[in-house]
Motif scaffolding. Structure first.
Motif, PDB file in Angstrom:
ATOM      1  N   LEU A  49       0.816  -1.154   0.077  1.00 49.79           N
ATOM      2  CA  LEU A  49       0.097   0.047  -0.002  1.00 49.79           C
ATOM      3  C   LEU A  49       0.803   1.165  -0.053  1.00 49.79           C
ATOM      4  CD1 LEU A  49      -2.676   1.365   0.220  1.00 49.79           C
ATOM      5  CD2 LEU A  49      -2.722   1.054   2.755  1.00 49.79           C
ATOM      6  N   LEU A  50       1.911   1.181   0.772  1.00 52.78           N
ATOM      7  CA  LEU A  50       2.989   2.525   0.709  1.00 52.78           C
ATOM      8  C   LEU A  50       3.624   2.399  -0.553  1.00 52.78           C
ATOM      9  CD1 LEU A  50       3.852   4.187   3.051  1.00 52.78           C
ATOM     10  CD2 LEU A  50       6.035   2.901   2.950  1.00 52.78           C
ATOM     11  N   MET A  51       3.883   1.590  -1.287  1.00 53.31           N
ATOM     12  CA  MET A  51       4.375   1.673  -2.651  1.00 53.31           C
ATOM     13  C   MET A  51       3.288   2.201  -3.640  1.00 53.31           C
ATOM     14  SD  MET A  51       7.472   0.687  -2.282  1.00 53.31           S
ATOM     15  CE  MET A  51       7.380   1.712  -0.652  1.00 53.31           C
ATOM     16  N   LEU A  52       1.975   1.860  -3.391  1.00 49.69           N
ATOM     17  CA  LEU A  52       1.013   2.426  -4.325  1.00 49.69           C
ATOM     18  C   LEU A  52       1.304   3.831  -3.886  1.00 49.69           C
ATOM     19  CD1 LEU A  52      -1.676  -0.293  -4.177  1.00 49.69           C
ATOM     20  CD2 LEU A  52      -0.265   0.133  -6.138  1.00 49.69           C
ATOM     21  N   MET A  53       0.915   4.282  -2.822  1.00 44.03           N
ATOM     22  CA  MET A  53       0.812   5.778  -2.374  1.00 44.03           C
ATOM     23  C   MET A  53       1.872   6.638  -3.128  1.00 44.03           C
ATOM     24  SD  MET A  53      -0.166   5.697   1.380  1.00 44.03           S
ATOM     25  CE  MET A  53      -1.444   4.958   2.289  1.00 44.03           C
ATOM     26  N   GLY A  54       3.157   5.834  -3.378  1.00 46.14           N
ATOM     27  CA  GLY A  54       4.267   6.750  -3.798  1.00 46.14           C
ATOM     28  C   GLY A  54       4.616   6.572  -5.242  1.00 46.14           C
ATOM     29  N   GLY A  55       3.485   5.999  -5.733  1.00 51.05           N
ATOM     30  CA  GLY A  55       3.646   5.666  -7.542  1.00 51.05           C
ATOM     31  C   GLY A  55       4.526   4.875  -7.825  1.00 51.05           C
ATOM     32  N   LEU A  56       5.443   3.870  -6.818  1.00 50.01           N
ATOM     33  CA  LEU A  56       6.328   3.127  -6.994  1.00 50.01           C
ATOM     34  C   LEU A  56       5.616   1.596  -7.476  1.00 50.01           C
ATOM     35  CD1 LEU A  56       8.466   3.941  -3.805  1.00 50.01           C
ATOM     36  CD2 LEU A  56       9.041   4.347  -6.221  1.00 50.01           C
ATOM     37  N   GLU A  57       4.510   1.381  -7.390  1.00 51.20           N
ATOM     38  CA  GLU A  57       3.741   0.304  -7.903  1.00 51.20           C
ATOM     39  C   GLU A  57       2.641   0.624  -8.495  1.00 51.20           C
ATOM     40  OE1 GLU A  57       3.708  -2.935  -8.882  1.00 51.20           O
ATOM     41  OE2 GLU A  57       4.936  -3.433  -7.163  1.00 51.20           O
ATOM     42  N   ILE A  64      -5.691   6.536  -7.414  1.00 54.85           N
ATOM     43  CA  ILE A  64      -5.088   7.210  -6.207  1.00 54.85           C
ATOM     44  C   ILE A  64      -4.617   8.598  -6.756  1.00 54.85           C
ATOM     45  CG2 ILE A  64      -2.890   6.042  -7.143  1.00 54.85           C
ATOM     46  CD1 ILE A  64      -1.945   6.124  -4.147  1.00 54.85           C
ATOM     47  N   ALA A  65      -4.978   9.567  -5.895  1.00 48.08           N
ATOM     48  CA  ALA A  65      -4.540  10.938  -6.118  1.00 48.08           C
ATOM     49  C   ALA A  65      -3.649  11.517  -4.891  1.00 48.08           C
ATOM     50  CB  ALA A  65      -5.554  11.804  -6.057  1.00 48.08           C
ATOM     51  N   ALA A  66      -2.441  12.354  -5.113  1.00 46.50           N
ATOM     52  CA  ALA A  66      -1.596  12.468  -4.161  1.00 46.50           C
ATOM     53  C   ALA A  66      -1.435  14.355  -4.374  1.00 46.50           C
ATOM     54  CB  ALA A  66      -0.311  11.877  -4.296  1.00 46.50           C
ATOM     55  N   ALA A  67      -1.459  14.946  -3.418  1.00 46.25           N
ATOM     56  CA  ALA A  67      -1.099  16.517  -3.580  1.00 46.25           C
ATOM     57  C   ALA A  67      -1.883  16.947  -4.829  1.00 46.25           C
ATOM     58  CB  ALA A  67       0.268  16.888  -3.824  1.00 46.25           C
ATOM     59  N   GLY A  68      -3.027  16.629  -5.020  1.00 47.01           N
ATOM     60  CA  GLY A  68      -4.184  17.087  -6.066  1.00 47.01           C
ATOM     61  C   GLY A  68      -3.782  16.437  -7.560  1.00 47.01           C
ATOM     62  N   GLN A  69      -3.022  15.601  -7.712  1.00 49.90           N
ATOM     63  CA  GLN A  69      -2.646  14.889  -8.902  1.00 49.90           C
ATOM     64  C   GLN A  69      -2.682  13.305  -8.927  1.00 49.90           C
ATOM     65  OE1 GLN A  69      -0.405  16.215 -11.859  1.00 49.90           O
ATOM     66  NE2 GLN A  69      -1.629  14.215 -12.576  1.00 49.90           N
ATOM     67  N   ASP A  70      -3.834  13.126  -9.890  1.00 50.93           N
ATOM     68  CA  ASP A  70      -3.989  11.453 -10.147  1.00 50.93           C
ATOM     69  C   ASP A  70      -2.770  11.216 -10.592  1.00 50.93           C
ATOM     70  OD1 ASP A  70      -5.041   9.366 -10.755  1.00 50.93           O
ATOM     71  OD2 ASP A  70      -7.085  10.205 -11.474  1.00 50.93           O
ATOM     72  N   GLY A  75       2.908   8.418 -16.566  1.00 55.04           N
ATOM     73  CA  GLY A  75       4.101   7.484 -16.819  1.00 55.04           C
ATOM     74  C   GLY A  75       5.211   7.496 -15.940  1.00 55.04           C
ATOM     75  N   GLU A  76       6.291   6.786 -16.083  1.00 51.23           N
ATOM     76  CA  GLU A  76       7.208   6.755 -15.205  1.00 51.23           C
ATOM     77  C   GLU A  76       8.090   7.932 -14.918  1.00 51.23           C
ATOM     78  OE1 GLU A  76       7.602   4.208 -13.250  1.00 51.23           O
ATOM     79  OE2 GLU A  76       6.203   3.063 -14.149  1.00 51.23           O
ATOM     80  N   ASP A  77       8.224   8.542 -16.119  1.00 52.02           N
ATOM     81  CA  ASP A  77       9.049   9.943 -15.879  1.00 52.02           C
ATOM     82  C   ASP A  77       8.411  10.869 -15.329  1.00 52.02           C
ATOM     83  OD1 ASP A  77      11.129   8.751 -17.414  1.00 52.02           O
ATOM     84  OD2 ASP A  77      10.616   9.878 -19.504  1.00 52.02           O
ATOM     85  N   ALA A  78       6.851  11.139 -15.453  1.00 53.56           N
ATOM     86  CA  ALA A  78       5.894  11.951 -15.006  1.00 53.56           C
ATOM     87  C   ALA A  78       6.062  11.806 -13.273  1.00 53.56           C
ATOM     88  CB  ALA A  78       4.659  12.118 -15.545  1.00 53.56           C
ATOM     89  N   LEU A  79       6.084  10.458 -12.933  1.00 57.33           N
ATOM     90  CA  LEU A  79       5.794   9.962 -11.408  1.00 57.33           C
ATOM     91  C   LEU A  79       7.109  10.405 -10.909  1.00 57.33           C
ATOM     92  CD1 LEU A  79       4.175   6.476 -11.794  1.00 57.33           C
ATOM     93  CD2 LEU A  79       3.183   8.302 -10.646  1.00 57.33           C
ATOM     94  N   ALA A  80       8.470  10.202 -11.547  1.00 53.22           N
ATOM     95  CA  ALA A  80       9.417  10.386 -10.816  1.00 53.22           C
ATOM     96  C   ALA A  80       9.701  11.892 -10.700  1.00 53.22           C
ATOM     97  CB  ALA A  80      10.720   9.847 -11.931  1.00 53.22           C
ATOM     98  N   ARG A  81       9.086  12.637 -11.514  1.00 54.75           N
ATOM     99  CA  ARG A  81       9.071  13.946 -11.330  1.00 54.75           C
ATOM    100  C   ARG A  81       8.517  14.523 -10.153  1.00 54.75           C
ATOM    101  NH1 ARG A  81       9.147  14.345 -16.882  1.00 54.75           N
ATOM    102  NH2 ARG A  81       6.972  14.582 -17.128  1.00 54.75           N
TER     103      ARG A  81
END
Length: 227
Positions: A49-57, A64-70, A75-81
């Motif tokens: 669940l923690l990995m999903l929250m961080g976009g690592l899985e 899942i949305a975080a800080a207003g971002q779905d 993509g992987e590059d956008a998640l990394a940014r």
């Protein structure tokens, strides 16, 4: 708007004997500045669940949305940014770069973000976890507890809005664990939202709220009960 909003998240991963269901229809909201302990028996899905929250899985289904971002379809590059600009992650296995000193490890995410004061900030964060005197040492020259504190300093240095930590005190002695815990909650005082996976009842009790997972589901009625 919650800083973390999970809706009907499920995760199924391939296994030797066929698909393995890890998480089932998890719905959870976390407010900005809140500290949440994720507890439950081994294999209950806490780290996943923690990995999903961080976009690592990526979830098999749900949103899942975080800080207003779905995050669901990024993509992987956008998640990394997004992680670079908004999140800090502390892994149980540290993930320090072995060819870099403690100071260089902490400064790395700041340099990637283009911060000219990266090494000044890194030095302050190392000092905050009691490791100013080890700044020039490489990970192999540090104890496990020292490596964990370097990893925490690296996660804290960019001033993340959300900090995710997987068993941050799991491999530490009591005194070192207390240093790490104090720094985690100091981040909350600076406005960060903390999500902590832990088997420690005392650490869970220090959080504003505790969520218990069992069998890949949030246990109803136990959202404030420590493990």
């Amino acid at each position: 708007m919650p800083i973390l909003d999970l809706v009907d998240l499920s995760l199924t991963l391939p296994g030797n004997a066929g698909p393995v269901d890890i998480l089932h229809d998890v719905t959870l909201s976390v407010e900005a500045g809140e500290s949440v302990g994720l507890v439950g028996p081994s294999g209950s899905g806490k780290s996943s669940l923690l990995m999903l929250m961080g976009g690592l899985e990526r979830p098999s289904s749900g949103r899942i949305a975080a800080a207003g971002q779905d995050l669901t379809d990024l993509g992987e590059d956008a998640l990394a940014r997004f992680r670079r600009d908004n999140m800090g992650v502390v892994f149980q296995s540290f993930h320090l770069i072995p060819t870099m000193t403690a100071l260089e490890n902490v400064a790395t995410p700041l340099e990637l973000a283009g911060r000219r004061d990266a090494f000044d900030i890194a030095a302050r964060e190392l000092d905050a976890v009691g490791l100013a005197h080890r700044a020039d040492h490489y990970p192999a020259q540090l104890s496990g507890g020292e490596q964990q504190r370097v990893a925490l300093a690296r996660a804290a240095a960019p001033g993340p809005r959300i900090l995710l930590a997987d068993e941050p005190t799991g491999n530490l002695d009591e005194a070192t664990g207390e240093v790490v815990v104090r720094q985690l909650f100091a981040l909350q005082e600076r406005g960060a939202t903390l999500i902590l996976v832990t088997h420690s009842p005392s650490l869970a009790a220090r959080c504003d709220r505790t969520i218990r997972l069992r069998g890949g589901r949030i246990e109803p009625g136990l959202r404030d009960a420590a493990e």
